[in-house]
Design an enzyme around this catalytic site. Structure first.
Site, PDB file in Angstrom:
ATOM      1  N   ASP A  40      33.851  18.405  -7.474  1.00 50.28           N
ATOM      2  CA  ASP A  40      35.143  18.251  -6.805  1.00 50.28           C
ATOM      3  C   ASP A  40      34.907  17.442  -5.529  1.00 50.28           C
ATOM      4  OD1 ASP A  40      37.852  18.827  -5.716  1.00 50.28           O
ATOM      5  OD2 ASP A  40      37.854  20.468  -7.158  1.00 50.28           O
ATOM      6  N   ASP A  66      33.627  12.209  -6.545  1.00 50.83           N
ATOM      7  CA  ASP A  66      34.886  11.467  -6.607  1.00 50.83           C
ATOM      8  C   ASP A  66      34.959  10.841  -7.990  1.00 50.83           C
ATOM      9  OD1 ASP A  66      36.918   9.599  -6.525  1.00 50.83           O
ATOM     10  OD2 ASP A  66      36.141   8.480  -4.812  1.00 50.83           O
ATOM     11  N   TYR A 159      52.710  10.116 -12.777  1.00 50.66           N
ATOM     12  CA  TYR A 159      52.013  11.263 -13.345  1.00 50.66           C
ATOM     13  C   TYR A 159      52.178  11.285 -14.864  1.00 50.66           C
ATOM     14  CZ  TYR A 159      50.444  16.148 -13.702  1.00 50.66           C
ATOM     15  OH  TYR A 159      49.765  17.302 -14.005  1.00 50.66           O
TER      16      TYR A 159
END
Length: 264
Positions: A40, A66, A159
């Site tokens: 994370d 990342d 999204y």
């Protein structure tokens, strides 16, 4: 843990494992016997996930990661190989939600959305498959899509585009692995309204001008046939099944866990 679990002896990599669905998946896989590499960008929360897994008797470790950075993926996969010698399960879970009208969304926000949600999944697949193949026992890749990858939603064009992309990327890669007879299965999971921190970034469209995240209980009682919201554990249970040998005949599929939301 006295008894062998459903993914005992397997090595898993879970991206976005510091919170929400990712953390739920890491905890569930570890509880069933997997060694979990948690990655994370939220390092403190990532350490908390590992601590929770360890406290429950499981095995996990954390790496800063990342998912939009290809060099970072190369380092993470190399670290998994160095520490564990193999990779059996990849949960491409890291994701962000940027809510905006399509006519107001900046190109940089669009690219940030695709960078994490789509590029991140592509890079995960690209760099994990060779290690899974080298391990010799195949593997299971689980890509986190969404109900937004199955139907449209106002103010979530970016999204929806990324989650729809994840859905078909999954199917294409599943066919590639099937053709290669490499034993790697690739499936997508489509959560509905789940209580996770990502909702904090989605401004409620129910109340114009309101800057607060939506009330998930109210939203669920209105929109979800079962009438209730889901929890990370509900998604993690499906991920566990796809990660285990119980789903050995399942590839290129989409597992919808949404209380009936997309059916209505």
């Amino acid at each position: 843990m006295a008894m062998a679990g459903r993914v005992a002896g397997k090595v898993a990599l879970v991206t976005g494992g510091a919170s929400g669905i990712g953390r739920g998946c890491a905890e569930r896989l570890a509880a069933e016997g997997a060694t979990v590499a948690v990655t994370d960008v939220q390092d403190a929360a990532g350490a908390e996930t590992v601590a929770a897994v360890t406290a429950a008797g499981g095995k996990a470790w954390y790496l800063h990661h990342d998912v939009t950075d290809e060099a970072a993926w190369e380092r993470v996969i190399a670290e998994v190989k160095a520490r564990e010698g193999r990779l059996d399960i990849l949960v491409n879970n890291a994701g962000i939600a940027i809510s905006a009208s399509v006519v107001e969304m900046s190109l940089s926000d669009w690219r940030r959305q695709t960078g994490v949600n789509l590029d991140g999944v592509f890079l995960g697949v690209k760099h994990a498959i060779p290690l899974m193949r080298a391990s010799g026992d195949g593997g299971s890749i689980i890509n986190m899509s969404s109900v937004a990858g199955l139907k449209g939603s106002a103010n979530l064009a970016g999204y929806c585009a990324t989650k729809g992309g994840v859905r078909l990327l999954t199917k294409a890669v599943a066919m590639e692995c099937a053709n290669a007879k490499d034993g790697v299965r690739v499936n997508s999971v489509h959560p509905g309204i789940i209580e996770t921190p990502i909702w904090m970034s989605i401004v409620s469209s129910a109340a114009p001008g309101a800057n607060a995240p939506p009330d998930l209980d109210a939203l669920s009682s209105m929109a979800v046939p079962l009438g209730v919201k889901g929890y990370p554990q509900d998604i993690a249970n499906g991920v566990l099944w796809l990660a285990s040998d119980e789903s050995r005949y399942v590839t290129g599929a989409e597992l919808v866990i949404d209380g009936g939301l997309t059916v209505r």
